[in-house]
Design an enzyme around this catalytic site. Sequence first.
Site, PDB file in Angstrom:
ATOM      1  N   ASP A 187       0.725  -1.279   0.108  1.00 14.45           N
ATOM      2  CA  ASP A 187       0.170   0.120   0.169  1.00 14.45           C
ATOM      3  C   ASP A 187       0.656   1.332   0.173  1.00 14.45           C
ATOM      4  OD1 ASP A 187      -2.306  -1.660   0.125  1.00 14.45           O
ATOM      5  OD2 ASP A 187      -2.654  -1.460   1.960  1.00 14.45           O
ATOM      6  N   LYS A 217       0.459   3.526  20.140  1.00 14.93           N
ATOM      7  CA  LYS A 217      -0.291   4.530  20.338  1.00 14.93           C
ATOM      8  C   LYS A 217       0.116   5.169  21.910  1.00 14.93           C
ATOM      9  CE  LYS A 217      -3.954   2.732  17.488  1.00 14.93           C
ATOM     10  NZ  LYS A 217      -5.339   2.258  17.508  1.00 14.93           N
ATOM     11  N   ASP A 253       0.117   5.786   2.994  1.00 16.61           N
ATOM     12  CA  ASP A 253      -0.405   4.352   2.916  1.00 16.61           C
ATOM     13  C   ASP A 253      -1.562   4.797   1.940  1.00 16.61           C
ATOM     14  OD1 ASP A 253      -2.108   2.216   3.216  1.00 16.61           O
ATOM     15  OD2 ASP A 253      -1.237   1.701   5.067  1.00 16.61           O
TER      16      ASP A 253
END
Length: 349
Positions: free
Chosen positions: A110, A162, A218
Amino acid sequence: MKALILVGGYGTRLRPLTLSVPKPLVDFCNKPILLHQVEALVKAGVDHVVLAVSYMSELLEREMRVQEERLGIRISLSHEKEPLGTAGPLALARELLNIDNEPFFVLNSDVICDFPFKDMLQFHRNHGKEGTIVVTRVEEPSKYGVVVFESDSGIIHRFVEKPQVFVSNKINAGMYIFNPSMLSRIQLRPTSIEKEIFPVMAQEGHLYAMELQGFWMDIGQPKDFLTGMCMYLQSLRQHAPERLHTGPGFLGNVLVDPTAQIGENCTIGPNVTIGAGVVVEDGVRIKRCTVLKGARVRSHSWLESCIVGWSSSVGQWVSKEQRTPTTLRLTVKAEMFGLIKAGNCSSER
């Protein structure tokens, strides 16, 4: 040199385009996504590309036989009978990747950027360890898993998923180069290279990060596909401006296939890609769109922030544009879903 490209996904985020064509063969800026990567690898000296495939592998194989002859390289397909994650495909293709002691590239399919493969190889040889991953800077690192590494040497210390407090703004860009010795770390089973392999390599001092210069995206979902298109066109403006289309009615960065037909009194751009055999009739306004091959945009239509599927037809006086930053209008392949008529694809402006 060799490279493995992970192309086994179903491309669900780009549906309906990927219902009839595997995602790597969807055109991005008038060239299949996969070919952007393969051609850049060939320029860096790669002569054997391995595709880790599962979904619609027959279509991929047919197209790759053509590209194999055109590019003068070897292209092999490694078939997954079950999803193997991001590391399992390396174990499945072990015999193809481990035939000599040369490092090999691994790519997520991607990714679009100014591929730095020659710089990756030099960086990898300089540090002499098992693995190199490319990292890129992001504005909101709390949405990603970030990479913590030494900026001077590149040695990676850890990965943080995260983070809620700032530890790094560099994320994994989905491009790697490995020594064949790292293959012994992976078993032939579903495995995540990011969660199961990389942390161990980093702990042992065998994983380094090279920071990407330039754009990266992406493009696996529509809104990011269009954002990546804008970045790619700007890169063309900087490095190959002769490839962009100019003239009356063309604004900013616009890429037009030579076989496309553009009518009179049109305004095209900025940030538009028009594919092979596309017909744009008189008085059309197109902004920040990709129009795929064989589509027809009829007179006096307005298109903004759309992906117009191949062989689709957009009717006269249609207004089709983005309503919010997260909502995208997507037309579909004509022979599967019927032509898109003005009566059922208009939206309020």
